[in-house]
Design a protein around this motif. Structure first.
Motif, short mmCIF file in Angstrom:
data_model
loop_
_atom_site.label_atom_id
_atom_site.label_comp_id
_atom_site.label_asym_id
_atom_site.label_seq_id
_atom_site.Cartn_x
_atom_site.Cartn_y
_atom_site.Cartn_z
N HIS A 56 0.81 -1.22 0.00
CA HIS A 56 0.00 0.00 0.00
C HIS A 56 0.84 1.26 0.00
O HIS A 56 0.37 2.33 -0.40
CB HIS A 56 -1.05 0.00 1.12
N LEU A 69 -6.49 4.69 -9.05
CA LEU A 69 -5.45 3.66 -9.05
C LEU A 69 -4.17 4.16 -9.70
O LEU A 69 -3.08 4.07 -9.12
CB LEU A 69 -5.96 2.40 -9.75
N ARG A 93 -5.14 -1.49 0.80
CA ARG A 93 -5.71 -2.65 1.47
C ARG A 93 -7.03 -3.08 0.85
O ARG A 93 -7.42 -4.24 0.97
CB ARG A 93 -5.89 -2.34 2.96
N GLN A 94 -7.71 -2.16 0.18
CA GLN A 94 -9.00 -2.50 -0.43
C GLN A 94 -8.87 -3.53 -1.55
O GLN A 94 -9.86 -4.09 -2.00
CB GLN A 94 -9.70 -1.25 -0.95
N TYR A 95 -7.64 -3.78 -2.00
CA TYR A 95 -7.44 -4.77 -3.07
C TYR A 95 -7.17 -6.17 -2.53
O TYR A 95 -7.04 -7.12 -3.30
CB TYR A 95 -6.28 -4.33 -3.97
N THR A 122 -12.65 -3.75 -8.99
CA THR A 122 -12.74 -4.78 -7.94
C THR A 122 -12.72 -4.17 -6.54
O THR A 122 -13.15 -4.81 -5.58
CB THR A 122 -11.58 -5.79 -8.06
N ALA A 123 -12.20 -2.95 -6.43
CA ALA A 123 -12.13 -2.26 -5.14
C ALA A 123 -13.13 -1.11 -5.07
O ALA A 123 -13.01 -0.22 -4.23
CB ALA A 123 -10.72 -1.75 -4.89
N ASP A 124 -14.10 -1.13 -5.98
CA ASP A 124 -15.15 -0.12 -6.01
C ASP A 124 -14.59 1.29 -6.14
O ASP A 124 -15.03 2.23 -5.48
CB ASP A 124 -16.02 -0.22 -4.75
N THR A 125 -13.58 1.43 -7.02
CA THR A 125 -13.05 2.76 -7.29
C THR A 125 -12.86 2.89 -8.81
O THR A 125 -13.41 2.09 -9.58
CB THR A 125 -11.76 3.02 -6.51
N ASN A 165 -4.47 -9.49 3.97
CA ASN A 165 -4.35 -8.04 3.95
C ASN A 165 -3.11 -7.61 3.17
O ASN A 165 -2.05 -8.20 3.31
CB ASN A 165 -4.26 -7.49 5.38
N LYS A 169 -10.30 -10.00 -3.41
CA LYS A 169 -11.14 -9.16 -4.25
C LYS A 169 -10.51 -8.93 -5.62
O LYS A 169 -11.21 -8.78 -6.62
CB LYS A 169 -11.36 -7.80 -3.57
N THR A 170 -9.19 -8.88 -5.64
CA THR A 170 -8.47 -8.45 -6.83
C THR A 170 -7.47 -9.51 -7.26
O THR A 170 -6.89 -10.21 -6.42
CB THR A 170 -7.73 -7.13 -6.54
#
Length: 368
Positions: free
Chosen positions: A283, A354, A289-291, A346-349, A310, A295-296
């Motif tokens: 990160h 990114l 961390r959202q990835y 995949t991280a809702d962004t 994480n 999720k990704t």
């Protein structure tokens, strides 16, 4: 290009040229092109990218803040540079490096006038920003007459452009709103220019605007995300080429037994025998961390491998159980093979967040 031996961001200048020429092809011959190179040229390299765009013939550049413009001047950029969000504390540096401020409020106008008058400057170029509905920066309809009176007959400044910013050009469901924005800009800019008897450059279109509202080109258009390979539309994305590929390598492989955990807070537990790979990116490099937590996915040997557990500050772990790979093998985080749009989703962004978030500690390498 040789395989990566560490975490790198590859920047393909041929893809940049392709995107520039593609967007130019949507314009009338006389329409000027402004290249947006703020935020390290959307996370790539503002100096290298701007020099290439200057070579290709862009008419203007735009940055967010004066410091970014100073960097470009020191790198050899001679084309005009619009500073979109200037701060009064930076006016001295802005003027020293011949940067052109967006004037978006009476407070900024007064402070800039005081600076240029103190320096006894004549006809310093400024850009007037109108708020047509984004409600972020800019003068509104109620400000028009006061603005005209403040600018009129003031020889310290010269209005070289008037512009506005559209809010939703990529969303076909918001076409009525966008058309209303364009109409309001037409009204405000026409009254302003007629009152001052001037003919500055007018511009309102961004990348999606170029592609969806070509009838509103005015004198110039602005493109940021499109230059870097993303068009906010799957039909357009296939015609553009992402200029940046984020690569890393496998530092170590681990054999994980059933019920073993991986990473901080034991966020991943294996249900069966698994093989994991640790990558030197985290990160602090822009992969948040959202990835994590499956999720990704990333690409290893052209196969998708999920990020597990994480994301750490400097490392991520992936599951490569079904992939024939070894330590030192290359891994693709995003690029033409796996677009930043797909990864960000995949991280809702969005791809913007990114690609602009890739840390400056990641080494940049260039494909000429």
């Amino acid at each position: 290009m040789p395989k990566a031996k560490e975490t790198v961001l590859e920047i393909d200048l041929k893809s940049l040229e392709h995107n520039y020429r593609f967007l130019r092809s949507k314009l009338k011959a006389e329409t000027k092109f402004l290249s947006v190179v703020k935020a390290f040229a959307y996370g790539s390299d503002s100096e290298i990218v701007a020099l290439k765009l200057q070579e290709l013939g862009t008419d203007y550049f735009a940055v967010a803040y004066a410091k970014e413009g100073v960097t470009l001047r020191k790198a050899g950029i001679t084309k005009p540079i619009l500073v979109l969000h200037p701060q009064a504390v930076n006016f001295e540096a802005l003027i020293e490096h011949c940067l052109e401020p967006s004037i978006y409020s009476f407070g900024i106008l007064d402070q800039f006038l005081a600076t240029v008058q103190e320096k006894e400057l004549d006809h310093y170029p400024i850009h007037i920003k109108f708020n047509s509905g984004l409600n972020r920066l800019g003068f509104g309809e109620k400000d028009l007459q006061k603005l005209v009176s403040r600018v009129q007959d003031n020889k310290s400044i010269s209005v070289v452009s008037v512009f506005s910013h559209l809010a939703a050009t990529e969303d076909k469901n918001e076409e009525e709103f966008t058309r209303n924005q364009i109409t309001l800009f037409e009204q405000l800019s026409s009254v302003f220019c007629a009152s001052l008897n001037i003919q500055p450059i007018r511009h309102i279109l961004n990348t999606s605007g170029i592609l969806n509202y070509g009838d509103a080109q005015y004198d110039m258009v602005r493109s940021g995300i499109g230059l870097y390979g993303y068009g906010n539309d799957p039909k357009i994305d296939v015609q553009l080429k992402p200029i940046a590929t984020l690569k890393t390598i496998i530092s170590q492989l681990h054999q994980i037994d059933p019920s073993e955990s991986v990473g901080y807070n034991r966020a991943y537990f294996s249900k069966t025998n698994r093989t994991t790979a640790t990558l030197p990116i985290g990160h602090a490099d822009g992969i948040g961390r959202q990835y994590g937590k499956e999720k990704t996915h990333v690409l290893v040997k052209d196969k998708l491998a999920p990020i597990i557990g994480n994301v750490c500050m400097d490392m991520i772990m992936i599951d490569v159980t079904d992939i024939d790979c070894k330590e030192g093998d290359e891994v693709i985080i995003f690029g033409p093979q796996l677009s930043a749009h797909q990864v960000a989703k995949t991280a809702d962004t969005i791809s913007y967040e990114l690609i602009t978030g890739i840390s400056q500690r990641v080494k940049r390498v260039y494909i000429p």
